[in-house]
Design an enzyme around this catalytic site. Structure first.
Site, mmCIF file in Angstrom:
data_model
loop_
_atom_site.group_PDB
_atom_site.id
_atom_site.type_symbol
_atom_site.label_atom_id
_atom_site.label_comp_id
_atom_site.label_asym_id
_atom_site.label_seq_id
_atom_site.Cartn_x
_atom_site.Cartn_y
_atom_site.Cartn_z
ATOM 1 N N THR A 1 5.815 1.469 3.870
ATOM 2 C CA THR A 1 4.704 1.433 2.906
ATOM 3 C C THR A 1 5.394 1.299 1.567
ATOM 4 O O THR A 1 6.588 1.596 1.469
ATOM 5 C CB THR A 1 3.889 2.751 2.962
ATOM 6 O OG1 THR A 1 3.076 2.752 4.134
ATOM 7 C CG2 THR A 1 2.971 2.936 1.769
ATOM 8 N N ARG B 1 -7.187 -0.450 13.041
ATOM 9 C CA ARG B 1 -6.744 0.905 12.656
ATOM 10 C C ARG B 1 -6.465 0.954 11.143
ATOM 11 O O ARG B 1 -5.852 0.056 10.583
ATOM 12 C CB ARG B 1 -5.488 1.267 13.438
ATOM 13 C CG ARG B 1 -4.839 2.610 13.058
ATOM 14 C CD ARG B 1 -3.744 2.442 12.034
ATOM 15 N NE ARG B 1 -2.969 3.659 11.820
ATOM 16 C CZ ARG B 1 -2.096 3.810 10.826
ATOM 17 N NH1 ARG B 1 -1.900 2.834 9.954
ATOM 18 N NH2 ARG B 1 -1.412 4.935 10.700
ATOM 19 N N ASP C 1 -3.429 6.152 6.197
ATOM 20 C CA ASP C 1 -3.702 7.048 5.069
ATOM 21 C C ASP C 1 -3.668 6.349 3.714
ATOM 22 O O ASP C 1 -4.260 6.841 2.742
ATOM 23 C CB ASP C 1 -2.673 8.181 5.053
ATOM 24 C CG ASP C 1 -1.246 7.660 4.920
ATOM 25 O OD1 ASP C 1 -0.908 6.673 5.612
ATOM 26 O OD2 ASP C 1 -0.469 8.209 4.121
ATOM 27 N N THR D 1 4.014 8.042 2.288
ATOM 28 C CA THR D 1 4.435 7.124 3.352
ATOM 29 C C THR D 1 4.775 7.938 4.587
ATOM 30 O O THR D 1 5.428 8.977 4.483
ATOM 31 C CB THR D 1 5.656 6.284 2.949
ATOM 32 O OG1 THR D 1 6.153 5.614 4.128
ATOM 33 C CG2 THR D 1 6.777 7.113 2.349
ATOM 34 N N GLY D 2 4.330 7.463 5.745
ATOM 35 C CA GLY D 2 4.643 8.190 6.966
ATOM 36 C C GLY D 2 3.544 8.021 7.994
ATOM 37 O O GLY D 2 2.750 7.075 7.914
ATOM 38 N N GLY E 1 0.451 8.040 9.245
ATOM 39 C CA GLY E 1 -0.785 8.105 8.473
ATOM 40 C C GLY E 1 -1.856 9.013 9.022
ATOM 41 O O GLY E 1 -2.570 9.679 8.257
HETATM 42 N N1 ASP Z 1 1.466 5.573 6.071
HETATM 43 C C1 ASP Z 1 1.408 4.247 6.632
HETATM 44 C C2 ASP Z 1 0.269 4.168 7.584
HETATM 45 O O1 ASP Z 1 0.080 5.096 8.354
HETATM 46 C C3 ASP Z 1 2.658 3.820 7.308
HETATM 47 C C4 ASP Z 1 3.952 4.315 6.732
HETATM 48 O O2 ASP Z 1 4.029 4.677 5.586
HETATM 49 O O3 ASP Z 1 4.929 4.333 7.472
HETATM 50 O O4 ASP Z 1 -0.387 3.173 7.629
#
Ligand code: ASP
Length: 311
Positions: A176, A204, A207, A227-228, A230
């Site tokens: 992200t 889908r 977040d 980021t992570g 979500g």
């Molecule tokens: N947060 C992002 C999502 O879930 C993906 C990411 O940041 O790795 O879409």
């Protein structure tokens, strides 16, 4: 002490494992971080707004195929790219968000157009694309957004899934981009943009465009871009939780952000991290992952890029 202005960015928690990083790749990632920081710094040093700065920073990251947003976004399980983006203005709490868009070169500009040109806050599908066209946001065709690396990541992920396992390589799962800033007038802003998670189900939404989860800004407390994983960030209202801890529990930005990342998220399968700035311009960038592409710039224009958690 209050900084005149502050800017930080992240390029996602999906860092390449240290064991797989090469000097060439590392140089390219650091250059991408610094170029994007410079774009935002140019705005802030001329007394530009925090909103203009975070959008300029995120556009630079979206244009760079190394990062999972805009050009170089990951693919869904159906082999398509569906992008999410959001902006929030901490002075007014104005918001613009889009989900599942494909075509606009810079999804973050579509989110901004939602904020600036409509009475609403969140659009998907054809309506979001029509807002982009009306606002004059440039479009690109599929070949512009395609990268072989992301396509291979999808093939690998689908193969592992068919064998009943999941990839433990964060670079394959995550990514992200985002920026937070405080401008010379003391206003905060945030912008976040993503292709989502590799092999996500079609439709889908993560977040990133969910205000209070992956994106939040309020002049009274902080601006946050996450980021992570979500789904977990949404369940824990991660970005807003930091603001709430500051307002109701009197915590510092660093303490509030650390608690959310290391307790709420880490203990509930919520791998990842975030960047945040408070109303004094203090920056924090906690993560519970091996790394997170990230950086910040000082008022005199000195650029710092960081990748792994122990840097
Ligand atoms: N947060 C992002 C999502 O879930 C993906 C990411 O940041 O790795 O879409």
């Amino acid at each position: 002490m209050t900084n005149r202005f502050s800017l930080a960015l992240h390029g996602g928690a999906g860092t390449i494992l240290r064991s797989k990083m090469t000097p060439e790749k590392e140089t390219a990632y650091r250059a991408g971080i610094c170029d994007a920081l410079a774009a935002g710094h140019t705005v802030l040093k001329k007394d530009g707004s925090a909103m203009d700065a975070v959008v300029a920073t995120v556009c630079a990251l979206e244009n760079n195929p190394l990062f999972n947003a805009g050009r170089g976004a990951v693919f869904t399980s159906a082999g398509k790219q569906e992008m999410d983006a959001a902006v929030m203005d901490g002075a007014t709490r104005k918001v613009g968000a889009v989900a599942g868009v494909f075509g606009p070169r810079n999804p973050i500009c579509v989110a901004r157009a939602v904020m600036d040109t409509t009475d609403h806050v969140f659009f998907t599908g054809d309506a979001a694309l029509e807002i982009a066209r009306q606002a004059g946001v440039p479009f690109e065709d599929a070949s512009y957004f395609f990268t072989e690396t992301r396509w291979q990541a999808l093939q690998d992920t689908l193969r592992l899934r068919a064998q009943g396992t999941e990839s433990n390589d964060p670079a394959r799962r995550h990514g992200t981009v985002g920026a937070v800033a405080r401008d010379m007038s003391g206003n905060l802003a945030v912008a976040t943009s993503t292709g989502g998670m590799t092999a996500k189900a079609p439709g889908r939404i993560g977040d990133t465009p969910v205000i209070g989860a992956g994106t939040f800004a309020d002049n009274e407390s902080c601006a946050v871009s996450a980021t992570g994983h979500g789904e977990v960030f949404i369940k824990y209202c991660a970005a807003h939780e930091i603001s709430a801890r500051m307002r109701f529990a009197g915590q510092s930005l660093a303490d509030a952000a650390r608690y959310v990342v290391m307790e709420d998220l880490a203990k509930n399968d919520g791998s990842g991290g975030l960047i945040a700035v408070d109303r004094h311009g203090n920056i924090t960038m906690p993560m519970n992952s091996e790394g997170m592409y990230r950086g910040f710039v000082t008022e005199d224009g000195q650029l710092t890029s960081l990748i792994y958690a122990d840097e």
